[in-house]
Scaffold this motif. Structure first.
Motif, mmCIF file in Angstrom:
data_model
loop_
_atom_site.group_PDB
_atom_site.id
_atom_site.type_symbol
_atom_site.label_atom_id
_atom_site.label_comp_id
_atom_site.label_asym_id
_atom_site.label_seq_id
_atom_site.Cartn_x
_atom_site.Cartn_y
_atom_site.Cartn_z
ATOM 1 N N ALA A 47 0.831 -1.207 0.000
ATOM 2 C CA ALA A 47 0.000 0.000 0.000
ATOM 3 C C ALA A 47 0.867 1.260 0.000
ATOM 4 C CB ALA A 47 -0.931 -0.003 1.213
ATOM 5 N N LEU A 48 1.970 1.228 0.720
ATOM 6 C CA LEU A 48 2.869 2.390 0.757
ATOM 7 C C LEU A 48 3.453 2.657 -0.632
ATOM 8 C CD1 LEU A 48 4.761 1.754 4.125
ATOM 9 C CD2 LEU A 48 2.935 3.408 3.684
ATOM 10 N N GLN A 49 3.807 1.598 -1.346
ATOM 11 C CA GLN A 49 4.319 1.766 -2.711
ATOM 12 C C GLN A 49 3.238 2.341 -3.621
ATOM 13 O OE1 GLN A 49 5.937 -1.970 -4.053
ATOM 14 N NE2 GLN A 49 7.555 -1.999 -2.513
ATOM 15 N N LEU A 50 2.000 1.903 -3.416
ATOM 16 C CA LEU A 50 0.902 2.390 -4.242
ATOM 17 C C LEU A 50 0.623 3.873 -3.985
ATOM 18 C CD1 LEU A 50 -1.539 -0.652 -4.067
ATOM 19 C CD2 LEU A 50 -0.368 0.221 -6.097
ATOM 20 N N LEU A 51 0.853 4.316 -2.758
ATOM 21 C CA LEU A 51 0.642 5.727 -2.452
ATOM 22 C C LEU A 51 1.626 6.607 -3.222
ATOM 23 C CD1 LEU A 51 -0.026 5.714 1.413
ATOM 24 C CD2 LEU A 51 -1.670 6.161 -0.423
ATOM 25 N N VAL A 52 2.828 6.097 -3.413
ATOM 26 C CA VAL A 52 3.821 6.833 -4.213
ATOM 27 C C VAL A 52 3.411 6.822 -5.685
ATOM 28 C CG1 VAL A 52 6.224 6.904 -4.949
ATOM 29 C CG2 VAL A 52 5.666 6.298 -2.586
ATOM 30 N N LYS A 53 2.883 5.691 -6.127
ATOM 31 C CA LYS A 53 2.477 5.534 -7.525
ATOM 32 C C LYS A 53 1.203 6.301 -7.837
ATOM 33 C CE LYS A 53 1.680 1.878 -10.947
ATOM 34 N NZ LYS A 53 1.593 0.407 -11.164
ATOM 35 N N HIS A 54 0.349 6.476 -6.811
ATOM 36 C CA HIS A 54 -0.938 7.152 -7.002
ATOM 37 C C HIS A 54 -1.033 8.373 -6.074
ATOM 38 C CE1 HIS A 54 -2.850 4.048 -9.526
ATOM 39 N NE2 HIS A 54 -2.167 3.180 -8.791
ATOM 40 N N PRO A 55 -0.344 9.448 -6.417
ATOM 41 C CA PRO A 55 -0.373 10.644 -5.555
ATOM 42 C C PRO A 55 -1.746 11.297 -5.491
ATOM 43 C CG PRO A 55 0.705 11.127 -7.648
ATOM 44 C CD PRO A 55 0.506 9.639 -7.607
ATOM 45 N N GLU A 56 -2.660 10.878 -6.379
ATOM 46 C CA GLU A 56 -4.002 11.454 -6.358
ATOM 47 C C GLU A 56 -4.870 10.917 -5.218
ATOM 48 O OE1 GLU A 56 -4.536 7.786 -9.065
ATOM 49 O OE2 GLU A 56 -2.950 9.153 -8.404
ATOM 50 N N VAL A 57 -4.408 9.847 -4.547
ATOM 51 C CA VAL A 57 -5.195 9.265 -3.449
ATOM 52 C C VAL A 57 -5.409 10.291 -2.352
ATOM 53 C CG1 VAL A 57 -5.188 7.572 -1.573
ATOM 54 C CG2 VAL A 57 -4.559 6.871 -3.887
ATOM 55 N N ARG A 58 -6.643 10.464 -1.965
ATOM 56 C CA ARG A 58 -6.997 11.439 -0.928
ATOM 57 C C ARG A 58 -7.426 10.746 0.363
ATOM 58 N NH1 ARG A 58 -9.380 16.580 -0.877
ATOM 59 N NH2 ARG A 58 -9.310 17.326 1.270
ATOM 60 N N ALA A 78 2.356 6.020 6.181
ATOM 61 C CA ALA A 78 1.633 6.676 5.088
ATOM 62 C C ALA A 78 1.622 8.185 5.267
ATOM 63 C CB ALA A 78 0.206 6.143 5.021
ATOM 64 N N ARG A 79 1.504 8.623 6.498
ATOM 65 C CA ARG A 79 1.504 10.062 6.772
ATOM 66 C C ARG A 79 2.877 10.675 6.503
ATOM 67 N NH1 ARG A 79 -2.590 13.455 7.985
ATOM 68 N NH2 ARG A 79 -1.488 14.281 9.803
ATOM 69 N N GLU A 80 3.921 9.860 6.592
ATOM 70 C CA GLU A 80 5.254 10.345 6.236
ATOM 71 C C GLU A 80 5.352 10.584 4.731
ATOM 72 O OE1 GLU A 80 8.031 11.084 8.030
ATOM 73 O OE2 GLU A 80 6.826 10.874 9.848
ATOM 74 N N ILE A 81 4.668 9.757 3.968
ATOM 75 C CA ILE A 81 4.668 9.903 2.508
ATOM 76 C C ILE A 81 3.827 11.104 2.090
ATOM 77 C CG2 ILE A 81 3.894 8.825 0.339
ATOM 78 C CD1 ILE A 81 4.587 6.123 1.591
ATOM 79 N N THR A 100 -8.219 5.708 20.145
ATOM 80 C CA THR A 100 -7.301 6.808 20.447
ATOM 81 C C THR A 100 -5.920 6.557 19.836
ATOM 82 O OG1 THR A 100 -6.826 5.785 22.605
ATOM 83 C CG2 THR A 100 -8.480 7.537 22.547
ATOM 84 N N ASP A 101 -5.513 5.287 19.728
ATOM 85 C CA ASP A 101 -4.238 4.970 19.067
ATOM 86 C C ASP A 101 -4.288 5.369 17.593
ATOM 87 O OD1 ASP A 101 -3.047 3.996 21.334
ATOM 88 O OD2 ASP A 101 -3.343 1.879 20.844
ATOM 89 N N VAL A 102 -5.430 5.109 16.949
ATOM 90 C CA VAL A 102 -5.590 5.484 15.542
ATOM 91 C C VAL A 102 -5.491 6.992 15.386
ATOM 92 C CG1 VAL A 102 -7.272 5.636 13.655
ATOM 93 C CG2 VAL A 102 -6.910 3.457 14.833
ATOM 94 N N LEU A 103 -6.161 7.729 16.261
ATOM 95 C CA LEU A 103 -6.126 9.192 16.189
ATOM 96 C C LEU A 103 -4.720 9.719 16.458
ATOM 97 C CD1 LEU A 103 -9.463 10.009 18.067
ATOM 98 C CD2 LEU A 103 -9.050 10.087 15.609
ATOM 99 N N SER A 104 -4.041 9.129 17.427
ATOM 100 C CA SER A 104 -2.683 9.567 17.756
ATOM 101 C C SER A 104 -1.714 9.292 16.605
ATOM 102 C CB SER A 104 -2.182 8.862 19.018
ATOM 103 O OG SER A 104 -2.973 9.209 20.131
ATOM 104 N N ALA A 105 -1.959 8.208 15.868
ATOM 105 C CA ALA A 105 -1.078 7.853 14.751
ATOM 106 C C ALA A 105 -1.291 8.757 13.540
ATOM 107 C CB ALA A 105 -1.305 6.397 14.353
ATOM 108 N N GLY A 106 -2.410 9.477 13.525
ATOM 109 C CA GLY A 106 -2.685 10.372 12.398
ATOM 110 C C GLY A 106 -3.938 10.036 11.632
#
Length: 224
Positions: A47-58, A78-81, A100-106
């Motif tokens: 998924a991280l590779q796909l985020l680089v390949k698909h910068p249009e993902v919102r 993913a938030r780093e990307i 709360t862990d999900v929210l803290s992670a971004g």
């Protein structure tokens, strides 16, 4: 008006180690012209590779329990990307610590996999517009925990910051999950003014999210 990506649709990536879940999400969304699943993956690394390949993902919908890379690890990476990604957790279960862990992670939302098509669409549209989204059961649990926290005595030095009358009106409506549009209609002001008040309130209370703001407001009895 929701902020959409180019071509007037919201580009979505779905991450789940069960392909059946991904296919289910795609089926629920296939008739929605304003939302398009442009990428899918069964592993966080892919998924991280796909985020680089698909910068249009919102918007990203991600499972939390996955082998090799957990959902929380994926959210942080993913938030780093792309720090502007709107990431929502999809899970069969929920508890206060996990949310709360999900929210803290971004992350900006938490939904149960039992959701229907209308809720899924509403969630994607809301987070794409910059808001948070929680399944009703998750939202109720968070509020219950916030109320319990608010009942504990606050430290003497933790005095509430002064808010204007208008800011308190906006805060009250935010706590009732009103959108900027509905707040603007209710108070007869523009959405841009609402957004300005929202940012000022977050800054004044030193809150980093709406959940943190509501926790602050309950603790200081700023909302009922």
């Amino acid at each position: 008006m929701n902020e959409l990506v180019s071509d007037d649709f919201i580009a979505v990536l779905v991450l789940d180690d069960h392909q059946m879940v991904i296919e289910g999400v795609k089926t629920l969304l296939k008739s929605r012209p304003n939302i398009r699943v442009v990428a899918e993956a069964n592993r966080g690394a892919d998924a991280l590779q796909l985020l680089v390949k698909h910068p249009e993902v919102r918007v990203v919908l991600t499972d939390l329990s996955m082998p090799q890379m957990s959902g929380l690890e994926f959210i942080r990476a993913a938030r780093e990307i792309n720090s502007k990604l709107r990431i929502v957790a999809l899970s069969m279960f929920y508890d206060h610590a996990s949310v709360t862990d999900v929210l803290s992670a971004g992350g900006c939302g938490y939904m149960l996999k039992s959701l229907g098509p209308e809720e899924l669409v509403q969630a994607i549209e809301q987070v794409a517009a910059g808001r948070t989204y929680f399944s009703s059961e998750v939202g109720s649990m968070l509020l219950q925990n916030l109320e319990l926290t608010a009942l504990r005595p606050a430290p003497a030095a933790d005095d509430p910051v002064p808010l204007t009358v208008r800011e308190r009106e906006v805060l009250e409506l935010i706590s009732k999950e009103y959108s900027n549009h509905h707040i603007a209609e209710k108070l007869f002001i523009s959405e841009r003014t609402v957004e300005t008040h929202r940012k000022n309130i977050l800054t004044k209370t030193n809150s980093k999210s709406i959940i943190g703001l509501i926790r602050y407001a309950l603790r200081h009895r700023l909302i009922q």
